[in-house]
Design an enzyme around this catalytic site. Sequence first.
Site, PDB file in Angstrom:
ATOM      1  N   ARG A 294       0.848  -1.181   0.000  1.00 23.17           N
ATOM      2  CA  ARG A 294       0.000   0.000   0.000  1.00 23.17           C
ATOM      3  C   ARG A 294       0.887   1.236   0.000  1.00 23.17           C
ATOM      4  NH1 ARG A 294      -3.314  -2.797  -1.695  1.00 23.17           N
ATOM      5  NH2 ARG A 294      -5.488  -3.060  -1.033  1.00 23.17           N
ATOM      6  N   HIS A 342      -1.321   1.267  -9.611  1.00 21.13           N
ATOM      7  CA  HIS A 342      -2.015   0.338  -8.717  1.00 21.13           C
ATOM      8  C   HIS A 342      -2.824  -0.689  -9.516  1.00 21.13           C
ATOM      9  CE1 HIS A 342      -3.687   0.002  -4.341  1.00 21.13           C
ATOM     10  NE2 HIS A 342      -3.584  -1.186  -4.912  1.00 21.13           N
TER      11      HIS A 342
END
Length: 381
Positions: A294, A342
Site C-alpha cells: 500500500r 495500482h
Amino acid sequence: MTLCNAGSLLAILTVLFASSLSHGESPSPAAQSLIEELNLTESTQPIAKQAGWNPKRVVVMLIPALMNTSDNFETELQKAAGDVELVFDRTGSFVPAPELLVGSDGVIGFCTPPMLKNADARLLWVHNYSVGMEYCVGASETQLENIVFTNNKRLSGPAIAEHTIAMLMALTHNLPAYQRAQDEGEWQRELAAGVTFGELKNKTLLVVGLGGIGTEIAWRAHGLGMRVIAIRRSSREGPDHVDYVGLSGELHSMAGTADVIVNALPITAETTGVFNKAFFDAVKPGAIFLSVGRGKNTVTSDLIFALESGKLFGAGLDVTDPEPLPKNSPLWHLPNVIITPHVSATGADANQRQRIIAVENLRRYVNGEPMLNVVDMSRGY
C-alpha cells in the site's frame, strides 16, 4: 423440555438444515484447486453457528472485470444460491443503491462506508472483492461483532508477484531508458552502460510482509536463484524457499543486507509509514525498492530523497501516496523509477480466481459451512 435443551435442539437443527441444502455440497473442482494451490484458509467454525444466520437475500455487485471472465458468472451464482434470493446490482457502482440493501443478509462486492451505513440490520456476511480492507471503515461495533467479513486475499498473489518481478527485471536491465529511446526512434547502444546492477542470481531479496502475496514473490525470486529472506508479524514460520524469516523489529537490520526489498504489507496503524528516513538510512547502498503493498506504507518524501541521493539504485512502484500520484511529483521524472497505477493485481487469471471464490463463498454461506478468507477486522487483514 427445558430452555437449555430447547436451545441445544435448535442449534442441532440449524446445522442439520445447513448440511441438507442441495445447492452444491462440496467445492467445484476449480475452487478446490485454488484452495489447495494458494493455501486458502477457512474459518474454524461453520457460519451456521453465527448468531442470526438465516440466508434469505444476498446483494451481488456485478463489475466488468469479473463479468468479462465468464459468460456464466450469474448462472454460477444462482446455482450456488439455490433458493436464496440474489439481487444483482448492474450499475458498476462501488456502492449499491440503499433500496437494494433492504432485507439483505449478505453482500458480495465492495465494503465501503456508504454500504455499511445503508446496510440492513440483518447483514451477516460481506465478501469484499478487494484484498485491502482500508475502505471498509465506519462499521459500528455491532457490525464488527456480528458480520463475517471475507475478501480476496491470496487470489491476486500470482499476478502481483509476476508484476513485481517484471519491474525488477526492467530496472536491472535498464529497460525504461530503452523505452524512452524507442519513443524517440533512437538506436542508443550506449544505454547498455546503464546495466550495472548485475545479475539476480545469488543476490538477496527481502520480502517485507510474508503473506499470500509475499510468498508468491519469494517463490519466484528463489526460482531466479536469489537468496530470499522475509519479515512477518505473526511468526518466524515460512516456506522452504525462504532462508530466514524475521520479525518486525528486524526490519532495519535485514534491510541492510538485502539487494532488493519488496513492500508486500497491508495497511494498518503499525505499517503506516514504516518505509521512512530511518529505514532508507538503514538500507544497503545501491538496493532496489519495490512497492506493491500500500502506498501509505512509505513516506514519499523520504523515498524521493533516497532515490535522488543515489542511496537507492531504483524503485518500482505500483502503489504510491497519494493516489493518483500528482502530476508535479518528482517521482514521475526520475529515470530510475517505474510507476504503474495500482494495477498489479489485475489480469484475466486473477479476475477468474476472484470469480470462482466469490461463487464458492456464496455456496458456503448458503450451506452454513466454514467460510474462506475470513478477515480479522481488528488487524485489518
